[in-house]
Each structure stands twice: as C-alpha cells, then as structure tokens.
Design a protein around this motif. Sequence first.
Motif, PDB file in Angstrom:
ATOM      1  N   VAL A 149       0.755  -1.118   0.149  1.00  0.00           N
ATOM      2  CA  VAL A 149      -0.031   0.075   0.004  1.00  0.00           C
ATOM      3  C   VAL A 149       1.079   1.311   0.128  1.00  0.00           C
ATOM      4  CG1 VAL A 149      -1.983   1.265   1.158  1.00  0.00           C
ATOM      5  CG2 VAL A 149      -1.593  -1.452   1.278  1.00  0.00           C
ATOM      6  N   TYR A 182      -6.347   3.234  -1.036  1.00  0.00           N
ATOM      7  CA  TYR A 182      -6.183   2.012  -1.030  1.00  0.00           C
ATOM      8  C   TYR A 182      -7.420   1.276  -0.957  1.00  0.00           C
ATOM      9  CZ  TYR A 182      -3.830  -2.683  -1.808  1.00  0.00           C
ATOM     10  OH  TYR A 182      -3.895  -3.898  -2.265  1.00  0.00           O
ATOM     11  N   PHE A 200      -9.409  -2.082  -0.575  1.00  0.00           N
ATOM     12  CA  PHE A 200      -9.193  -3.435  -0.195  1.00  0.00           C
ATOM     13  C   PHE A 200     -10.621  -3.955  -0.636  1.00  0.00           C
ATOM     14  CE2 PHE A 200      -8.083  -6.797   3.157  1.00  0.00           C
ATOM     15  CZ  PHE A 200      -7.360  -7.374   2.143  1.00  0.00           C
ATOM     16  N   VAL A 226      -7.171   3.315   8.600  1.00  0.00           N
ATOM     17  CA  VAL A 226      -7.787   2.045   8.215  1.00  0.00           C
ATOM     18  C   VAL A 226      -9.455   2.113   8.545  1.00  0.00           C
ATOM     19  CG1 VAL A 226      -7.724  -0.399   8.397  1.00  0.00           C
ATOM     20  CG2 VAL A 226      -5.635   0.886   8.639  1.00  0.00           C
ATOM     21  N   THR A 268      -2.420   8.325   4.411  1.00  0.00           N
ATOM     22  CA  THR A 268      -2.733   7.222   3.614  1.00  0.00           C
ATOM     23  C   THR A 268      -3.967   6.605   4.126  1.00  0.00           C
ATOM     24  OG1 THR A 268      -0.501   6.798   3.342  1.00  0.00           O
ATOM     25  CG2 THR A 268      -1.826   4.975   2.762  1.00  0.00           C
ATOM     26  N   PHE A 274      -6.650   3.419   3.956  1.00  0.00           N
ATOM     27  CA  PHE A 274      -6.896   2.001   3.510  1.00  0.00           C
ATOM     28  C   PHE A 274      -8.341   1.720   3.869  1.00  0.00           C
ATOM     29  CE2 PHE A 274      -6.965  -2.436   4.443  1.00  0.00           C
ATOM     30  CZ  PHE A 274      -5.982  -3.129   3.377  1.00  0.00           C
ATOM     31  N   SER A 289     -11.620  -0.707   3.196  1.00  0.00           N
ATOM     32  CA  SER A 289     -11.937  -2.021   2.492  1.00  0.00           C
ATOM     33  C   SER A 289     -13.746  -1.848   2.211  1.00  0.00           C
ATOM     34  CB  SER A 289     -12.226  -3.218   3.677  1.00  0.00           C
ATOM     35  OG  SER A 289     -13.088  -2.864   4.673  1.00  0.00           O
ATOM     36  N   CYS A 293     -10.917   5.699  -4.824  1.00  0.00           N
ATOM     37  CA  CYS A 293      -9.348   5.141  -4.678  1.00  0.00           C
ATOM     38  C   CYS A 293      -8.558   5.366  -5.905  1.00  0.00           C
ATOM     39  CB  CYS A 293      -9.737   3.571  -4.362  1.00  0.00           C
ATOM     40  SG  CYS A 293     -10.819   3.256  -2.863  1.00  0.00           S
ATOM     41  N   GLN A 317      -3.815  -6.579  -7.784  1.00  0.00           N
ATOM     42  CA  GLN A 317      -3.221  -5.342  -6.870  1.00  0.00           C
ATOM     43  C   GLN A 317      -2.526  -4.372  -7.795  1.00  0.00           C
ATOM     44  OE1 GLN A 317      -1.205  -4.772  -2.729  1.00  0.00           O
ATOM     45  NE2 GLN A 317       0.101  -6.114  -4.084  1.00  0.00           N
TER      46      GLN A 317
END
Length: 344
Positions: A56, A62, A64, A188, A217, A219, A221, A232, A246
């Motif tokens: 990542v 990112y 997921f 996250v 950053t 991340f 999902s 994203c 990926q």
Amino acid sequence: MGAVNAAGALLGAPPPLPGDPPAGSDIRGGHAIVTTGLTKRFRGGQVAVDAVGLAVPRGSVYGFLGPNGSGKTTTIRMLLGLVAPTSGEWSLLGEAMPAGLARSLPRVGAVVEGPAFYPYLSGEANLRRFDAADPAADGRTVRRRVGEALERVGLAAAAGKRYRAYSLGMRQRLAIAAALLAPRDLLVLDEPTNGLDPQGTREVRTLIKEIAAEDTTVFVSSHLLAEVEQMCTHVGVMRSGRLVAQGPLADLRADGGGPRLRVETADAAEAAALLEAAGLTGVSAAVHPDGIGEVTADLGDAVPERLCALLVTEGVRVRGFGVVRPSLEDVFVGLTGEGFDVGA
C-alpha cells in the motif's frame, strides 16, 4: 504472536502480483502497509486469509475490495495486531510487526466494524470519553482536539446533539472523527459506507477524499465496486482469502482492455462495415427486437469525433454515440470469471 516471524526485511515473497514492488527493493520506506505471505488459519483447518502480499503506497487511497467473507476484515485485524497471524510478515509505516506495534499504532487511526458510542451523550461528549481511553492522549488539549476532529468531519454544528439523534452518515463520520483525535499517517476503514443511504455514502466518500488530500494514507475495505472506483487510487482484490489482483486503479483498468466505441443506430450493418473499413478491430453488431442495433468496436487510436462524422456523412442514422472504458467490474470479471456486488 509467537507464530509470526516479524524480523527481516519483508523480502522473499511469492511471485509478485501486478503492482507489487520490485523484488529485492526496500519496500517499507515508500509503503504504509506491506505484508508477505500473511496467512490466518482457524481451528478445523479453515483458511480465512491465504498468503496475502499487500503493498500500500504512502499517500494513496487503497481500496481493499472483495465480497463479504473474502477475508478483508480478518486481514485488517491482523494488520492492527487484534488477531495473530498463523504465518507471514507485515509492516505498518515502516515498522516491522508485531515488534513495532507500540511505535506505529499511535500514528494509525482505525474504524473496524464501528466503535460503540453512548446513545444519550452528545457527539462531543462521546469523543471526550473515547479520547480519555487513550493512554497517550494529552488531557490538556482534549477540547481543542475534539473540536478540530468534529470540524474536520463536518459535525461541528451537531457537536451538542445526542448520538441517538444522529443519522447513519453522521454516526459513521463521528466514528472517523474518533480515529482522527490525534495526528494520523494512516487511516484504516472497514466497510465505511456499509448500510448507509446514498446521501450518507456521498458524505463519507467526500470525507475520505478530503482526508487523503491532507497526506494521510487511507486503507478502505469495501464489497462495493462502484464506491471503490469513485474514491480510490489503488486497489487490491480479494477472493476466497487470496489477493487476486493489486495495483494502481488506472493500470488495472488498462489491463482490462482499451476503450470501446459504441454506436446505437437503425443501420447496424452499414455502420459495422464502415468502421471496419476505417481500420477498427473487434467490430460487432447486434440488432434488438425493436430494430435498433448496437455496434461496438475497439477504438484504438482513432478519433471518435471523426468516426461519428464519417457515419453521418455516409447516411448512417446515428441515435447514440459514445466511448466506453473498462470498468472495475469488467476487470474483476476478467480476472476471476465471476460476478461481483456492484450496488451502492
């Protein structure tokens, strides 16, 4: 976590997926999250996460991506030290885990399946209680930090409102505010738009983009292709516990094929012949029961405006004309041969 070998340089991974850093490079410095062979087996032999190798990039959003039950939440729990992997190595913000948890986690904000808030307390009071549970938080600055977090997620005007009166979108934004009570290099978010109505989904999506614009950053999902596609920069696709793709979103789209020309016309045969004569490949035509046909072709380097002018000049009755680029759904189906949840 004795089963995890957290030492070493996180190298020697299995054959890289598209978007993985070059073998032998120092991948921790330029990446917020790196995993090598990360695996989780539960009792009875069930493999929830199977040798996942994430990379990542710092500063990215990112996505997921994977259907419910594909191993996304289990992977996130391992990354945050909430669940011990069966095998594999991972790093957060350049720190090898699990040895570096104490150094990296204060720089990580996370919302995993939503924190519990007190329904009869206001949003501000809830954040104060949340902050008090953090041993690293400075009590002298709590008022300023809570105010800044509420402002950042657009809830300053609702700070005194009871949590039970918050909409789903406001509750999700408050959860994100709780994760931002201290400066974070990595955020996250596990299914942040799950269960939200379209308005709440837009609110959270806009917030994620704003946070990412501040060099954090993110991340995130999700099981919704459309959401990931809109917010994203990079994507990792999970399926049955394995990472099947990926890389940068633009690169994954390019792997799904180039743009296609689509023409809606009652003169499908004539249009197809003209496009083939113009040098386009992959030309196909289909006529619907109402007599209106659809002609598609690989656009290549051709200029759409010139093709449209050609069709009209030659007497083709053009009812619709456009260029269709591969969607993330097209890429996913091409990679796995299976359908996916694309709803919002």
